[in-house]
Design a protein around this motif. Structure first.
Motif, PDB file in Angstrom:
ATOM      1  N   SER A  26       0.820  -1.218   0.000  1.00  0.00           N
ATOM      2  CA  SER A  26       0.000   0.000   0.000  1.00  0.00           C
ATOM      3  C   SER A  26       0.850   1.262   0.000  1.00  0.00           C
ATOM      4  O   SER A  26       0.473   2.268  -0.603  1.00  0.00           O
ATOM      5  CB  SER A  26      -0.934   0.010   1.207  1.00  0.00           C
ATOM      6  OG  SER A  26      -1.944  -0.953   1.047  1.00  0.00           O
ATOM      7  N   SER A  30       0.466   4.169  -3.011  1.00  0.00           N
ATOM      8  CA  SER A  30       0.033   5.487  -2.541  1.00  0.00           C
ATOM      9  C   SER A  30       1.061   6.579  -2.790  1.00  0.00           C
ATOM     10  O   SER A  30       0.744   7.763  -2.684  1.00  0.00           O
ATOM     11  CB  SER A  30      -0.349   5.437  -1.063  1.00  0.00           C
ATOM     12  OG  SER A  30       0.772   5.098  -0.278  1.00  0.00           O
ATOM     13  N   TYR A  35      -2.114   8.977  -8.086  1.00  0.00           N
ATOM     14  CA  TYR A  35      -2.861   8.155  -7.129  1.00  0.00           C
ATOM     15  C   TYR A  35      -3.759   9.054  -6.295  1.00  0.00           C
ATOM     16  O   TYR A  35      -3.343  10.116  -5.850  1.00  0.00           O
ATOM     17  CB  TYR A  35      -1.870   7.409  -6.224  1.00  0.00           C
ATOM     18  CG  TYR A  35      -2.500   6.828  -4.981  1.00  0.00           C
ATOM     19  CD1 TYR A  35      -3.049   5.557  -4.995  1.00  0.00           C
ATOM     20  CD2 TYR A  35      -2.549   7.555  -3.795  1.00  0.00           C
ATOM     21  CE1 TYR A  35      -3.623   5.021  -3.851  1.00  0.00           C
ATOM     22  CE2 TYR A  35      -3.121   7.031  -2.651  1.00  0.00           C
ATOM     23  CZ  TYR A  35      -3.664   5.766  -2.687  1.00  0.00           C
ATOM     24  OH  TYR A  35      -4.234   5.237  -1.559  1.00  0.00           O
ATOM     25  N   HIS A  38      -7.120   4.141  -2.320  1.00  0.00           N
ATOM     26  CA  HIS A  38      -7.390   2.733  -2.608  1.00  0.00           C
ATOM     27  C   HIS A  38      -8.007   2.078  -1.380  1.00  0.00           C
ATOM     28  O   HIS A  38      -7.887   2.582  -0.261  1.00  0.00           O
ATOM     29  CB  HIS A  38      -6.130   1.983  -3.051  1.00  0.00           C
ATOM     30  CG  HIS A  38      -5.155   1.698  -1.965  1.00  0.00           C
ATOM     31  ND1 HIS A  38      -4.289   2.642  -1.469  1.00  0.00           N
ATOM     32  CD2 HIS A  38      -4.897   0.565  -1.267  1.00  0.00           C
ATOM     33  CE1 HIS A  38      -3.544   2.108  -0.520  1.00  0.00           C
ATOM     34  NE2 HIS A  38      -3.895   0.849  -0.367  1.00  0.00           N
ATOM     35  N   LEU A  52     -10.266  -5.109  -4.944  1.00  0.00           N
ATOM     36  CA  LEU A  52      -9.367  -3.963  -4.847  1.00  0.00           C
ATOM     37  C   LEU A  52      -9.941  -2.832  -5.685  1.00  0.00           C
ATOM     38  O   LEU A  52     -10.253  -3.023  -6.867  1.00  0.00           O
ATOM     39  CB  LEU A  52      -7.969  -4.327  -5.359  1.00  0.00           C
ATOM     40  CG  LEU A  52      -6.979  -3.168  -5.482  1.00  0.00           C
ATOM     41  CD1 LEU A  52      -6.704  -2.515  -4.130  1.00  0.00           C
ATOM     42  CD2 LEU A  52      -5.685  -3.645  -6.135  1.00  0.00           C
ATOM     43  N   VAL A  54      -9.046   1.179  -6.714  1.00  0.00           N
ATOM     44  CA  VAL A  54      -8.040   2.236  -6.682  1.00  0.00           C
ATOM     45  C   VAL A  54      -8.540   3.401  -7.523  1.00  0.00           C
ATOM     46  O   VAL A  54      -8.983   3.200  -8.651  1.00  0.00           O
ATOM     47  CB  VAL A  54      -6.678   1.756  -7.245  1.00  0.00           C
ATOM     48  CG1 VAL A  54      -5.618   2.852  -7.083  1.00  0.00           C
ATOM     49  CG2 VAL A  54      -6.218   0.467  -6.582  1.00  0.00           C
ATOM     50  N   HIS A  62      -2.305   5.040 -14.110  1.00  0.00           N
ATOM     51  CA  HIS A  62      -2.245   3.625 -13.731  1.00  0.00           C
ATOM     52  C   HIS A  62      -1.516   2.794 -14.776  1.00  0.00           C
ATOM     53  O   HIS A  62      -0.561   2.100 -14.471  1.00  0.00           O
ATOM     54  CB  HIS A  62      -3.651   3.047 -13.508  1.00  0.00           C
ATOM     55  CG  HIS A  62      -3.614   1.592 -13.196  1.00  0.00           C
ATOM     56  ND1 HIS A  62      -4.326   0.663 -13.917  1.00  0.00           N
ATOM     57  CD2 HIS A  62      -2.920   0.890 -12.270  1.00  0.00           C
ATOM     58  CE1 HIS A  62      -4.075  -0.545 -13.432  1.00  0.00           C
ATOM     59  NE2 HIS A  62      -3.219  -0.429 -12.439  1.00  0.00           N
TER      60      HIS A  62
END
Length: 106
Positions: A26, A30, A35, A38, A52, A54, A62
């Motif tokens: 994580s 992050s 970002y 998430h 998951l 995000v 991404h």
């Protein structure tokens, strides 16, 4: 903003180890450009199943920024060994609705 969603199936008996590795991973995700946030959700009806989610500023943050980075290689080494089958990742964008059309309760 886009939402990345992945249904994850963790190999039986590895759930606790996976969650510990995910906590470490994580910090990697992050720290990436674009970002937003998430979360990892554990399925209540099926052992080893996770969702998951995000949020990224853009799809490219991404697919290019994260996926083609050295940080992704570390993410991969921490997490990919837990999955069977390997997950499919999908991307979603928000549908703009008129305010008042729906009441969303959290």
């Amino acid at each position: 903003m886009i939402l990345e969603a992945a249904m994850l199936q963790v190999k039986p008996g590895m759930e606790q180890e996976y969650e510990e590795s995910f906590r470490k991973a994580s910090t990697i995700i992050s720290s990436m450009k674009g970002y937003i946030s998430h979360e990892l959700q554990r399925c209540m009806g099926e052992e080893g199943k996770y969702l998951l989610l995000v949020k990224w500023e853009s799809l490219e943050d991404h697919t290019v920024g994260f996926r083609q980075s050295k940080e992704y290689q570390e993410w991969k080494s921490l997490l990919h060994r837990f999955y069977h089958p390997f997950p499919t990742v999908e991307h979603f964008e928000k549908v703009n609705l008129n305010q008042g059309d729906f009441l969303i309760k959290e």
